[in-house]
Design an enzyme around this catalytic site. Structure first.
Site, PDB file in Angstrom:
ATOM      1  N   ASP A 278      16.697  -0.550   7.785  1.00  0.00           N
ATOM      2  CA  ASP A 278      17.000  -0.266   9.185  1.00  0.00           C
ATOM      3  C   ASP A 278      18.406  -0.812   9.474  1.00  0.00           C
ATOM      4  OD1 ASP A 278      16.605   0.358  11.845  1.00  0.00           O
ATOM      5  OD2 ASP A 278      15.375  -1.381  12.288  1.00  0.00           O
TER       6      ASP A 278
ATOM      7  N   VAL B 271       8.771   4.284  13.070  1.00  0.00           N
ATOM      8  CA  VAL B 271       7.706   4.986  12.352  1.00  0.00           C
ATOM      9  C   VAL B 271       6.610   4.023  11.906  1.00  0.00           C
ATOM     10  CG1 VAL B 271       9.143   6.915  11.571  1.00  0.00           C
ATOM     11  CG2 VAL B 271       9.052   4.850  10.205  1.00  0.00           C
TER      12      VAL B 271
HETATM   13  P1  5GP Z   1      16.218  -4.420   8.599  1.00  0.00           P
HETATM   14  O1  5GP Z   1      16.522  -5.848   8.241  1.00  0.00           O
HETATM   15  O2  5GP Z   1      16.770  -3.405   7.638  1.00  0.00           O
HETATM   16  O3  5GP Z   1      16.655  -4.106  10.015  1.00  0.00           O
HETATM   17  O4  5GP Z   1      14.673  -4.325   8.708  1.00  0.00           O
HETATM   18  C1  5GP Z   1      13.850  -3.901   7.770  1.00  0.00           C
HETATM   19  C2  5GP Z   1      12.420  -4.215   8.144  1.00  0.00           C
HETATM   20  O5  5GP Z   1      12.170  -3.947   9.552  1.00  0.00           O
HETATM   21  C3  5GP Z   1      11.495  -3.266   7.401  1.00  0.00           C
HETATM   22  O6  5GP Z   1      11.167  -3.795   6.151  1.00  0.00           O
HETATM   23  C4  5GP Z   1      10.334  -3.141   8.361  1.00  0.00           C
HETATM   24  O7  5GP Z   1       9.442  -4.204   8.163  1.00  0.00           O
HETATM   25  C5  5GP Z   1      10.940  -3.280   9.743  1.00  0.00           C
HETATM   26  N1  5GP Z   1      11.202  -1.960  10.353  1.00  0.00           N
HETATM   27  C6  5GP Z   1      12.408  -1.400  10.576  1.00  0.00           C
HETATM   28  N2  5GP Z   1      12.284  -0.177  11.112  1.00  0.00           N
HETATM   29  C7  5GP Z   1      10.951   0.063  11.204  1.00  0.00           C
HETATM   30  C8  5GP Z   1      10.183   1.178  11.671  1.00  0.00           C
HETATM   31  O8  5GP Z   1      10.665   2.239  12.100  1.00  0.00           O
HETATM   32  N3  5GP Z   1       8.830   1.030  11.596  1.00  0.00           N
HETATM   33  C9  5GP Z   1       8.223  -0.088  11.139  1.00  0.00           C
HETATM   34  N4  5GP Z   1       6.894  -0.115  11.131  1.00  0.00           N
HETATM   35  N5  5GP Z   1       8.927  -1.164  10.692  1.00  0.00           N
HETATM   36  C10 5GP Z   1      10.273  -1.078  10.717  1.00  0.00           C
END
Ligand code: 5GP
Length: 174
Positions: A100, A150
């Site tokens: 994300d 999602v």
């Molecule tokens: P990042 O550090 O890349 O922002 O976050 C990654 C983590 O955020 C993912 O491993 C997941 O646990 C959570 N996350 C980010 N976007 C989503 C989403 O659309 N749905 C869900 N269920 N978790 C998300």
């Protein structure tokens, strides 16, 4: 009342995971692969992925992580379950459910690099480029998606919906 709307069907996911498995098999055919599965969100994806990699020279390990602050990723990650064995001189593939902001995977890559693997690559089921805060290399990617939250296929909302066989979005029913 909330309603779950299908975003990617079980069939669409299965087809893409099969292709990713074939790609990984081709690249690691003559190597011993260590698949590091980031818990909890990646466990469903990883279970399908490893069965699509046609090699016996593969072991799995798990990395349990928790973000310090709720919904917005801060990039500060707590390791709640560390790898069971060293990865020094190993060919490691880190399997994530979704990239994300990129902060979590970036933190994990830095952490694993300190353990001196021979190679370290990333396989992510989903990527939301719209929210990227840091560029991360994704060597194997399932789908690029728009900025939607999602659920399903291992991904949760407040620990629910991980068991949905497809990826969905929550919508308020009219
Ligand atoms: P990042 O550090 O890349 O922002 O976050 C990654 C983590 O955020 C993912 O491993 C997941 O646990 C959570 N996350 C980010 N976007 C989503 C989403 O659309 N749905 C869900 N269920 N978790 C998300």
């Amino acid at each position: 009342m909330e309603q779950i709307v299908t975003y990617l069907s079980a069939e669409q996911i299965a087809e893409r995971v099969k292709a990713l498995g074939a790609e990984i098999h081709r690249d690691y055919e003559d190597k011993r692969l260590v698949v590091v599965i980031v818990l909890k969100g990646s466990f469903v994806f990883a279970a399908d992925l490893i069965r699509a990699v046609d090699t016996h020279n593969l072991r799995v390990d798990f990395l349990g992580v928790r973000s310090y602050d709720g919904t917005e990723s801060s990039g500060v990650v707590q390791i709640v379950n560390d790898l069971s064995r060293p990865i020094e001189h190993e060919d490691v593939l880190l399997v994530e459910d979704i990239v994300d902001t990129g902060l979590t995977i970036s933190y994990l890559l830095d952490l694993l690099q300190t353990r001196k693997p021979r190679s370290l690559k990333v396989c992510a089921l989903l990527h939301k480029p719209a929210r990227a805060k840091i560029a991360v290399p994704i060597d194997y990617l399932g789908f690029t998606i728009e900025d939607r939250f999602v659920i399903g296929y291992g991904l949760d909302f407040a620990e629910k919906y991980r068991n949905l066989p497809f990826l969905g979005v929550l919508q308020r029913a009219q």
